[in-house]
Write a protein that holds these residues in place. Structure first.
Motif, PDB file in Angstrom:
ATOM      1  N   VAL A  40      14.704  13.104  -5.906  1.00 33.01           N
ATOM      2  CA  VAL A  40      16.516  13.358  -5.536  1.00 33.01           C
ATOM      3  C   VAL A  40      16.748  14.912  -5.254  1.00 33.01           C
ATOM      4  O   VAL A  40      17.302  14.940  -4.131  1.00 33.01           O
ATOM      5  N   LYS A  41      15.776  15.713  -5.898  1.00 34.37           N
ATOM      6  CA  LYS A  41      16.029  17.056  -5.671  1.00 34.37           C
ATOM      7  C   LYS A  41      15.661  17.409  -4.286  1.00 34.37           C
ATOM      8  O   LYS A  41      16.407  18.125  -3.358  1.00 34.37           O
ATOM      9  N   ALA A  42      14.377  16.860  -3.932  1.00 38.02           N
ATOM     10  CA  ALA A  42      13.948  17.288  -2.769  1.00 38.02           C
ATOM     11  C   ALA A  42      14.735  16.748  -1.373  1.00 38.02           C
ATOM     12  O   ALA A  42      15.046  17.403  -0.535  1.00 38.02           O
ATOM     13  N   ILE A  43      15.056  15.591  -1.879  1.00 37.19           N
ATOM     14  CA  ILE A  43      16.284  15.052  -0.652  1.00 37.19           C
ATOM     15  C   ILE A  43      17.497  15.758  -0.459  1.00 37.19           C
ATOM     16  O   ILE A  43      17.757  16.166   0.797  1.00 37.19           O
ATOM     17  N   GLN A  44      17.989  16.333  -1.529  1.00 35.23           N
ATOM     18  CA  GLN A  44      19.207  17.234  -1.438  1.00 35.23           C
ATOM     19  C   GLN A  44      18.750  18.669  -0.802  1.00 35.23           C
ATOM     20  O   GLN A  44      19.582  19.013  -0.019  1.00 35.23           O
ATOM     21  N   GLN A  45      17.472  19.050  -1.117  1.00 42.01           N
ATOM     22  CA  GLN A  45      17.345  20.324  -0.446  1.00 42.01           C
ATOM     23  C   GLN A  45      17.091  20.467   0.828  1.00 42.01           C
ATOM     24  O   GLN A  45      17.428  21.075   1.646  1.00 42.01           O
ATOM     25  N   HIS A  46      16.182  19.405   1.259  1.00 43.82           N
ATOM     26  CA  HIS A  46      15.800  19.432   2.828  1.00 43.82           C
ATOM     27  C   HIS A  46      16.158  18.578   3.677  1.00 43.82           C
ATOM     28  O   HIS A  46      16.023  18.709   4.759  1.00 43.82           O
ATOM     29  N   GLU A  47      17.051  17.501   3.180  1.00 47.59           N
ATOM     30  CA  GLU A  47      17.763  16.818   4.000  1.00 47.59           C
ATOM     31  C   GLU A  47      16.883  15.825   4.788  1.00 47.59           C
ATOM     32  O   GLU A  47      17.108  16.260   6.363  1.00 47.59           O
ATOM     33  N   PRO A  48      15.793  15.234   4.721  1.00 47.99           N
ATOM     34  CA  PRO A  48      14.836  14.686   5.418  1.00 47.99           C
ATOM     35  C   PRO A  48      15.369  13.609   6.528  1.00 47.99           C
ATOM     36  O   PRO A  48      16.606  13.240   6.214  1.00 47.99           O
ATOM     37  N   ASP A  49      14.631  13.457   7.528  1.00 47.18           N
ATOM     38  CA  ASP A  49      15.187  12.301   8.574  1.00 47.18           C
ATOM     39  C   ASP A  49      14.570  10.917   7.745  1.00 47.18           C
ATOM     40  O   ASP A  49      15.112   9.857   8.095  1.00 47.18           O
ATOM     41  N   LEU A  50      13.464  10.790   7.223  1.00 46.32           N
ATOM     42  CA  LEU A  50      12.800   9.869   6.842  1.00 46.32           C
ATOM     43  C   LEU A  50      12.116  10.077   5.699  1.00 46.32           C
ATOM     44  O   LEU A  50      11.443  11.124   5.384  1.00 46.32           O
ATOM     45  N   ILE A  51      12.096   9.142   4.717  1.00 42.84           N
ATOM     46  CA  ILE A  51      11.238   9.200   3.449  1.00 42.84           C
ATOM     47  C   ILE A  51      10.363   7.782   3.223  1.00 42.84           C
ATOM     48  O   ILE A  51      10.882   6.783   3.847  1.00 42.84           O
ATOM     49  N   PHE A  52       9.256   8.116   2.850  1.00 43.33           N
ATOM     50  CA  PHE A  52       8.546   7.100   2.272  1.00 43.33           C
ATOM     51  C   PHE A  52       8.637   6.782   0.662  1.00 43.33           C
ATOM     52  O   PHE A  52       8.320   7.784  -0.109  1.00 43.33           O
ATOM     53  N   LEU A  53       8.997   5.659   0.453  1.00 41.64           N
ATOM     54  CA  LEU A  53       9.454   5.642  -0.939  1.00 41.64           C
ATOM     55  C   LEU A  53       8.418   4.264  -1.612  1.00 41.64           C
ATOM     56  O   LEU A  53       8.623   3.256  -1.239  1.00 41.64           O
ATOM     57  N   ASP A  54       8.086   4.727  -3.073  1.00 39.83           N
ATOM     58  CA  ASP A  54       7.349   3.605  -3.539  1.00 39.83           C
ATOM     59  C   ASP A  54       8.598   3.264  -4.640  1.00 39.83           C
ATOM     60  O   ASP A  54       9.558   3.640  -4.723  1.00 39.83           O
ATOM     61  N   ILE A  55       8.297   1.775  -4.939  1.00 36.88           N
ATOM     62  CA  ILE A  55       9.223   1.304  -5.757  1.00 36.88           C
ATOM     63  C   ILE A  55       8.922   1.421  -7.219  1.00 36.88           C
ATOM     64  O   ILE A  55       9.883   2.172  -7.960  1.00 36.88           O
ATOM     65  N   GLN A  56       7.697   1.165  -7.881  1.00 30.91           N
ATOM     66  CA  GLN A  56       7.452   1.392  -9.152  1.00 30.91           C
ATOM     67  C   GLN A  56       7.096   2.655  -9.445  1.00 30.91           C
ATOM     68  O   GLN A  56       5.774   3.119  -9.075  1.00 30.91           O
ATOM     69  N   MET A  57       7.914   3.263 -10.085  1.00 32.73           N
ATOM     70  CA  MET A  57       7.634   4.749 -10.365  1.00 32.73           C
ATOM     71  C   MET A  57       7.892   5.185 -11.761  1.00 32.73           C
ATOM     72  O   MET A  57       8.868   4.269 -12.517  1.00 32.73           O
ATOM     73  N   PRO A  58       7.413   6.219 -12.446  1.00 36.62           N
ATOM     74  CA  PRO A  58       8.242   6.522 -13.925  1.00 36.62           C
ATOM     75  C   PRO A  58       9.747   6.909 -13.939  1.00 36.62           C
ATOM     76  O   PRO A  58      10.057   7.033 -12.995  1.00 36.62           O
ATOM     77  N   LYS A  59      10.263   6.120 -14.907  1.00 31.83           N
ATOM     78  CA  LYS A  59      11.528   6.415 -15.607  1.00 31.83           C
ATOM     79  C   LYS A  59      12.578   5.629 -14.551  1.00 31.83           C
ATOM     80  O   LYS A  59      13.091   4.851 -15.049  1.00 31.83           O
ATOM     81  N   THR A  78       7.078   1.629   0.267  1.00 32.05           N
ATOM     82  CA  THR A  78       5.923   1.194   0.459  1.00 32.05           C
ATOM     83  C   THR A  78       5.636   0.507  -1.284  1.00 32.05           C
ATOM     84  O   THR A  78       6.236   1.034  -2.214  1.00 32.05           O
ATOM     85  N   THR A  79       5.236  -0.560  -1.145  1.00 29.53           N
ATOM     86  CA  THR A  79       4.628  -1.191  -2.469  1.00 29.53           C
ATOM     87  C   THR A  79       3.525  -1.980  -2.708  1.00 29.53           C
ATOM     88  O   THR A  79       2.844  -2.506  -1.578  1.00 29.53           O
ATOM     89  N   ALA A  80       2.933  -2.050  -3.643  1.00 27.12           N
ATOM     90  CA  ALA A  80       1.466  -2.842  -4.080  1.00 27.12           C
ATOM     91  C   ALA A  80       1.921  -4.273  -4.120  1.00 27.12           C
ATOM     92  O   ALA A  80       1.447  -5.180  -3.563  1.00 27.12           O
ATOM     93  N   PHE A  81       2.686  -4.586  -5.227  1.00 26.86           N
ATOM     94  CA  PHE A  81       3.105  -5.910  -5.464  1.00 26.86           C
ATOM     95  C   PHE A  81       3.996  -6.112  -6.346  1.00 26.86           C
ATOM     96  O   PHE A  81       4.219  -5.666  -7.644  1.00 26.86           O
ATOM     97  N   ASP A  82       5.298  -6.542  -5.833  1.00 19.30           N
ATOM     98  CA  ASP A  82       6.468  -6.442  -6.594  1.00 19.30           C
ATOM     99  C   ASP A  82       7.338  -7.536  -5.994  1.00 19.30           C
ATOM    100  O   ASP A  82       7.828  -7.437  -4.984  1.00 19.30           O
ATOM    101  N   GLU A  83       6.927  -8.808  -6.649  1.00 18.44           N
ATOM    102  CA  GLU A  83       7.732 -10.063  -5.991  1.00 18.44           C
ATOM    103  C   GLU A  83       9.247  -9.766  -5.889  1.00 18.44           C
ATOM    104  O   GLU A  83       9.790 -10.166  -4.715  1.00 18.44           O
ATOM    105  N   PHE A  84      10.052  -9.146  -6.638  1.00 11.05           N
ATOM    106  CA  PHE A  84      11.350  -9.101  -6.821  1.00 11.05           C
ATOM    107  C   PHE A  84      11.669  -8.383  -5.546  1.00 11.05           C
ATOM    108  O   PHE A  84      12.577  -8.435  -4.713  1.00 11.05           O
ATOM    109  N   ALA A  85      10.994  -7.136  -5.325  1.00 12.65           N
ATOM    110  CA  ALA A  85      11.570  -6.227  -4.363  1.00 12.65           C
ATOM    111  C   ALA A  85      11.066  -6.864  -3.067  1.00 12.65           C
ATOM    112  O   ALA A  85      11.996  -6.729  -2.075  1.00 12.65           O
TER     113      ALA A  85
END
Lengths: 245, 288
Positions: A40-59, A78-85
């Motif tokens: 969240v912090k990095a996106i606000q700071q850098h305003e990127p054009d594209l992000i690669f986002l994992d689903i299962q992460m801490p918290k 990007t995800t390894a195995f998450d049937e719901f996602a």
């Protein structure tokens, strides 16, 4: 030059994206993040054009992180195995990479992104709505308070109140705004614990100490915290059935 | 199985049907014999015709009635049979799904695919480490497949297997994860059901790593107490935001069930939390 941010809790998973990106000189990595908070912090700071986002992460997971961002960049999940996602992606025609993925598959995703630049805003909204019905996400509400991110377990919620386009989540530590609708919460929260007592209120029945009559046909619920929550005639019927009165 | 038998009423049922059809056609005949002369009394010779054709008319009525009855008997039987078959299929499907679910759990697809992804990343930069990780992953999977649930193994064996799992997780999460195992030699020889500890440690890692953003230390301590093997697994967690650690945590349900099936005791698995450490304690009675 397009700015890219990688968000994944596994360093090696970021390094493979980093490696595959070498083939795409137009894309530059401006930040790598270990979790959604940093994301969240990095996106606000850098305003990127594209992000690669994992689903299962801490918290907070990838979906919850996206919910906290107002100006959303394009996302390649990007995800390894998450049937719901995966079901959610398929349902809303959103491109995603299944780990481990090849350079060719990766290039295809980049190509697709370049052609349409971004998945439509509507698709992303729909995706997040579907994702928020997952069992893990109905157990907590993730809110942003200034630059701080708070995770509220649903049992700690006193009551919810409609506030224009937002819903105000009232807890021990005060109220937090969440950009969701009352209908969303009415449908996703456990109906034996949360009751829509009024058009603009959803109350946690475990917090109620008593229900008093209030003007004509209406009632008012008094919570342990002392807060008073309006109860409409309709809401009173629902409350009585949940409380077994 | 001969499904045709479903289409056929039992023998006594046939006699029953024939009897009723005879009776009903006779009733119909009586009714007609009484009614028609009332309406058609002006026609000459009708009464004679009625008398002579009595047997034929009974036969026709009986055949019609019987055909009708048989069709409906067959139809109902067929419907019933269809329902039975559907029920059978549903039961089979449920059993299959349960088995698939169990298999999938044993394979731990999330762990497996993430490990493969890490290997994929290592191949480019550190091929030696990639090779090592493939070895560890193979040994781990072989261990999962080899062991039977009812088998008992020594703690030493189970810990070796756990070490593989921890080593792989350490590669995945780099310096975020560290593990400390404390077990003296005497305890190493004690026995426990195979693969019992793995889901507990998996649960600890999951909550240790997914519920906190800092470094996670997993501590596994084995001791001998009154002829019981007692194992404590500690992991950090965030008391403020954790919703699943209340109660026993859902990752531990299957462990609880297994212990109950093995020892008929519900008090062998316990959890406690102090400050930001979550502790799972499992007690395994030793018998000669």
């Amino acid at each position: 030059m397009s700015k890219v941010i990688l968000i994944d809790d596994e360093p090696l998973a970021r390094s493979i994206v980093n490696e595959y990106l070498q083939k795409h000189p137009g894309l530059e990595i401006v930040a790598e993040c270990n979790d959604g908070f940093e994301g969240v912090k990095a996106i606000q700071q850098h305003e990127p054009d594209l992000i690669f986002l994992d689903i299962q992460m801490p918290k907070i997971n990838g979906f919850e992180m996206l919910e906290l961002i107002d100006q959303r960049p394009s996302v390649i999940f990007t995800t390894a195995f998450d049937e719901f996602a995966i079901k959610a992606f398929e349902a809303h025609a959103i491109d995603y990479l299944l780990k481990p993925f090849s350079q060719e598959r990766f290039d295809k995703a980049i190509q697709k992104w370049k052609e349409q630049k971004t998945t439509s805003k509507k698709n992303t909204e729909d995706l997040l709505e579907t994702a928020s019905q997952s069992p893990s996400q109905t157990q907590r509400i993730v809110v942003k308070n200034g630059s701080k991110i708070k995770i509220i377990p649903v049992q700690d919620v006193f009551y919810l109140e409609a506030a224009d386009d937002y819903v105000k989540v009232h807890t021990q530590e005060g109220g937090f705004l969440k950009n969701k609708t009352m209908n969303h919460f009415e449908q996703t929260l456990d109906q034996n614990q949360f009751v829509r007592s009024h058009r603009s209120y959803i109350v946690n029945v475990q917090q109620i100490t008593r229900i008093d009559p209030y003007e004509k046909d209406n009632h008012i619920a008094i919570l342990r915290s002392g807060a008073k929550v309006p109860v409409s005639r309709n809401g009173y019927v629902k409350l009585r059935s949940v409380l077994g009165l | 199985m001969n499904t045709l038998r479903y289409y056929m009423p039992r023998r006594e049922k046939y006699l029953h049907i024939v009897f009723w059809c005879l009776l009903e056609s006779a009733l119909w005949l009586t009714l007609v014999n009484w009614l028609l002369p009332l309406i058609l009394k002006s026609f000459d010779g009708y009464a004679l015709f009625m008398d002579q054709s009595l047997a034929v008319r009974w036969c026709v009525a009986f055949l019609l009635m019987a055909a009708n009855t048989l069709i409906s008997v067959i139809w109902y039987n067929w419907e019933e049979n269809k329902e039975d078959e559907q029920r059978e299929r549903d039961t089979e499907k449920l059993a299959k799904e349960a088995e698939l679910f169990k298999l999938r759990q044993q394979l731990q697809p999330h762990f497996l695919f993430n490990s493969l992804n890490s290997i994929n990343a290592l191949i480019g930069s550190r091929p030696q480490e990639a090779r090592k990780m493939i070895q560890q992953l193979s040994d781990f999977l072989r261990g999962t497949l080899k062991k039977e649930e009812h088998q008992w193994v020594s703690l030493q064996e189970e810990l070796q297997y756990l070490q593989l799992y921890l080593d792989i997780e350490k590669v995945r999460f780099a310096n975020r994860l560290s593990a400390i195992i404390e077990a003296d030699e005497a305890v190493q020889k004690m026995k426990l059901p195979a693969l019992l500890l793995q889901p507990i440690v998996e649960n600890a890692i999951k909550f240790g790593l997914y519920d906190t953003t800092g470094e996670a230390i997993i501590r596994i301590i084995a001791r001998s107490e009154d002829n019981n093997l007692v194992i404590r697994v500690e992991n950090p967690f965030d008391a403020e935001t954790s919703t699943t650690q209340k109660g026993t945590g859902f990752g531990l349900g299957s462990v609880q069930r297994r212990l109950y099936l093995l020892f008929a005791r519900a008090d062998l698995l316990a959890t406690e939390s102090k400050e930001n450490i979550f502790v799972t304690i499992v007690k395994i009675p030793q018998h000669e």
